[in-house]
Design an enzyme around this catalytic site. Structure first.
Site, PDB file in Angstrom:
ATOM      1  N   ASP A  99      -8.814   3.028 -17.934  1.00 53.32           N
ATOM      2  CA  ASP A  99      -8.967   3.509 -16.560  1.00 53.32           C
ATOM      3  C   ASP A  99      -7.710   4.272 -16.165  1.00 53.32           C
ATOM      4  OD1 ASP A  99      -9.960   3.998 -14.086  1.00 53.32           O
ATOM      5  OD2 ASP A  99      -9.712   1.968 -13.314  1.00 53.32           O
ATOM      6  N   PHE A 101      -5.461   6.934 -13.489  1.00 50.61           N
ATOM      7  CA  PHE A 101      -5.020   6.940 -12.089  1.00 50.61           C
ATOM      8  C   PHE A 101      -4.778   8.404 -11.744  1.00 50.61           C
ATOM      9  CE2 PHE A 101      -1.421   5.379  -9.095  1.00 50.61           C
ATOM     10  CZ  PHE A 101      -2.307   5.151  -8.065  1.00 50.61           C
ATOM     11  N   HIS A 106      -5.461   9.658  -3.853  1.00 55.93           N
ATOM     12  CA  HIS A 106      -5.566   8.197  -3.955  1.00 55.93           C
ATOM     13  C   HIS A 106      -4.201   7.588  -4.255  1.00 55.93           C
ATOM     14  CE1 HIS A 106      -7.095   4.240  -4.875  1.00 55.93           C
ATOM     15  NE2 HIS A 106      -6.656   4.313  -6.125  1.00 55.93           N
ATOM     16  N   ARG A 115       4.193   0.997  -0.483  1.00 56.44           N
ATOM     17  CA  ARG A 115       5.621   1.287  -0.631  1.00 56.44           C
ATOM     18  C   ARG A 115       6.213   2.005   0.572  1.00 56.44           C
ATOM     19  NH1 ARG A 115       3.902   2.547  -5.831  1.00 56.44           N
ATOM     20  NH2 ARG A 115       3.843   4.762  -5.335  1.00 56.44           N
ATOM     21  N   ASP A 197     -15.236   0.283 -10.208  1.00 47.08           N
ATOM     22  CA  ASP A 197     -14.309  -0.639 -10.862  1.00 47.08           C
ATOM     23  C   ASP A 197     -13.840  -1.663  -9.833  1.00 47.08           C
ATOM     24  OD1 ASP A 197     -12.654  -1.799 -12.702  1.00 47.08           O
ATOM     25  OD2 ASP A 197     -11.017  -0.394 -12.380  1.00 47.08           O
ATOM     26  N   THR A 201     -16.990  -4.208 -13.828  1.00 46.11           N
ATOM     27  CA  THR A 201     -17.084  -2.755 -13.823  1.00 46.11           C
ATOM     28  C   THR A 201     -18.528  -2.365 -14.074  1.00 46.11           C
ATOM     29  OG1 THR A 201     -14.839  -2.569 -14.684  1.00 46.11           O
ATOM     30  CG2 THR A 201     -16.229  -0.631 -14.851  1.00 46.11           C
ATOM     31  N   THR A 294     -10.004   5.998  -9.061  1.00 41.71           N
ATOM     32  CA  THR A 294     -10.619   6.309  -7.772  1.00 41.71           C
ATOM     33  C   THR A 294     -10.392   7.774  -7.397  1.00 41.71           C
ATOM     34  OG1 THR A 294     -10.249   4.047  -7.041  1.00 41.71           O
ATOM     35  CG2 THR A 294     -10.689   5.679  -5.337  1.00 41.71           C
TER      36      THR A 294
END
Length: 527
Positions: A99, A101, A106, A115, A197, A201, A294
């Site tokens: 998976d 990123f 996103h 953060r 997910d 999944t 995502t």
């Protein structure tokens, strides 16, 4: 040519004859006798030529112009089954699942939530596609009930979001130790599936092929800084796939649309993801799954998960008389993804647009010529020559833009390290520069300005080739006869850029942002 089927398909259907998805099913007890292959893995391993042949054959058999099925009732009864008489199964045996990123929006939103605004996206995110390896055993077909996760967490909170993404289904794999070139990666991807997910999944039971999506290709997002050599694509593209997420709250019947996004918002393309996965020789196999992560858009209503939409539970969503910050037991999540070209007709290619009605245009011609023939001829020649010059200048400008891209790339320390340790990366960049020179050579010097512009860009590219050669042994014989090392050459290029920026604090900020630590180090040393 318009491609139509004798099978009646609703205009709003996602599966006209242009989009024939692949899947695996079993017939219900009263659905008739059918034998299906357990998975599509063997077919995936055959590669794109076999996929294209199968797609072409199926489209021909289903077309309105082909009588084999159209005029044979008995054969149609054997070939077709009602959808309510079959049960869809997991279409592939998934050996491994990764998976990524890959959505910038996103990543930024998650960074802001957890953060804060000071550092929402870690700097390394812009240099390589970030990913994690997941368990393939927990991937199930869409419609399967998902168990709420348990384990470590806040004693009063058990938040269950959803994460809307797509996943690339790997076709032919690669041998262990042999990376896949990013410009050949598309031949290793059979198609895409919708994916959610969450605790488990889930994926859609059908795979939409890249061939069906080809006409919906769109330019990929601009990547800054430029990607590393092994991720630099000759043609970087995404797909214009509209994505929609709805929730049916527990105890209700109506679905509430909560998000609309698009696949084209991805920062890292699926081909870059696959190439990155194999760069160190990792071997992929038919049926492996590469999730995009995502997919969020730039606007709040295009965020791709509940974590973003509710900003980690701080902004509840209104859903038909009830609210949600996260999913509750019994909620149903519905993902849809589709491409729309022409609603009224099923056209096989985007350039096959419905014919428009002719628009009458009245043209008033002068009663007699206003110029002599010789004057008119000179004017026509002048206009044509100007057109030719503009066309050639545009070609040279395009080459110059690509040369600027490679100059920025070569100045990066990551590129220096890559070409010093990998002959393959050095050859790849050198071939790209040679290609630019060949393109310049094809531009005829019909005008002095064109010739001068061509010489200027050619010198720049030759200089970049010499710098590239210097990376291998840290020394280069410059065209002025002096032997200089790599750091001096880079410093010279940086100095020219700094002069153009005017020096001072503005120059320092520019160098730190665009040219990297090496230039900033030189700047501080010279103060």
């Amino acid at each position: 040519m318009v491609l139509k089927s004798f099978v009646e398909v609703h205009p709003d259907s996602h599966f006209p004859i242009q989009n024939l998805p692949y899947g695996v099913f079993k017939a219900e007890p009263d659905g008739g006798s059918r034998r299906t292959t357990p998975t599509l893995n063997k077919f995936l391993g055959l590669g794109r030529p076999a996929w294209k042949e199968a797609r072409s054959t199926l489209q021909k058999l289903l077309s309105a112009a082909e009588p084999i099925l159209r005029d044979n009732t008995s054969l149609r009864q054997k070939a077709f089954l009602p959808t309510d008489k079959v049960q869809m199964l997991l279409p592939i045996a998934i050996g491994d699942y990764t998976d990524f990123f890959a959505s910038k929006h996103h990543a930024k939103n998650c960074g802001l939530i957890f953060r804060g605004p000071e550092n929402p996206i870690n700097p390394n995110w812009f240099h390589i596609p970030i990913a994690y390896h997941g368990r393939a055993s927990s991937i199930v077909i869409s419609g399967t009930d998902i168990i709420r996760p348990r384990g470590q967490g806040h004693p009063t909170v058990n938040s269950l979001p959803y994460f809307g993404l797509l996943a690339a289904v790997v076709g032919p794999g690669n041998e262990l130790g042999k990376p896949v070139d990013v410009n050949e990666a598309a031949d290793h991807i059979f198609g895409l599936v919708l994916m959610n997910d969450w605790s488990g999944t889930t994926i859609s039971p059908w795979i939409v092929t890249l061939d069906a999506l080809a006409q919906f290709g769109s330019d990929a997002s601009e990547q800054n800084p430029p990607p590393l050599p092994y991720l630099a694509e000759k043609e970087s593209k995404n797909y214009d796939i509209s994505l929609q997420v709805s929730i049916v709250p527990a105890g209700q019947k109506d679905a509430c649309i909560i998000s609309r996004s698009n696949f084209k918002h991805l920062y890292w393309t699926i081909t870059q993801q696959l190439a990155h996965h194999t760069i160190n020789g990792c071997n992929l196999r038919p049926g492996d799954l590469l999730g995009t992560g995502t997919i969020s858009g730039p606007e709040p209503d295009s965020y791709g998960c509940l974590l973003e939409l509710t900003w980690n539970g701080q902004k509840p969503l209104s859903l038909g008389g009830t609210t949600r910050t996260f999913l509750e037991d019994g909620d149903e999540v519905i993902f849809t993804g589709c491409c729309k070209a022409y609603a009224s007709e099923n056209y096989d290619r985007p350039d096959e647009q419905p014919p428009s009605k002719p628009v009458p245009i009245t043209v008033h011609l002068p009663s007699r010529p206003q110029f002599g023939e010789s004057v008119a001829a000179v004017k026509i020649q002048s206009v044509y020559r100007a057109h030719v010059v503009r066309t050639l200048v545009r070609k040279i400008s395009a080459v110059n833009s690509e040369a600027n891209y490679w100059q920025k790339l070569i100045q990066r320390q990551e590129t220096v390290d890559a070409v010093r340790t990998s002959e393959r990366d050095r050859i790849k960049i050198n071939e790209a520069l040679m290609g630019l020179l060949f393109r310049l050579d094809s531009v005829p010097g019909v005008d002095p300005n064109v010739r001068e512009l061509r010489r200027h860009v050619s010198r720049k590219i030759v200089g970049l080739q010499e710098i590239l050669d210097a990376v291998s042994d840290a020394r280069v014989e410059h065209w002025d006869g002096f032997l200089r090392d790599w750091d001096d050459i880079v410093a010279g290029i940086e100095k020219e850029v700094c002069k153009e920026r005017g020096g001072g604090n503005e120059m320092e900020r520019f160098c730190a942002e665009h040219l990297g630590f090496q230039c900033l180090q030189r700047f501080l040393r010279d103060q």
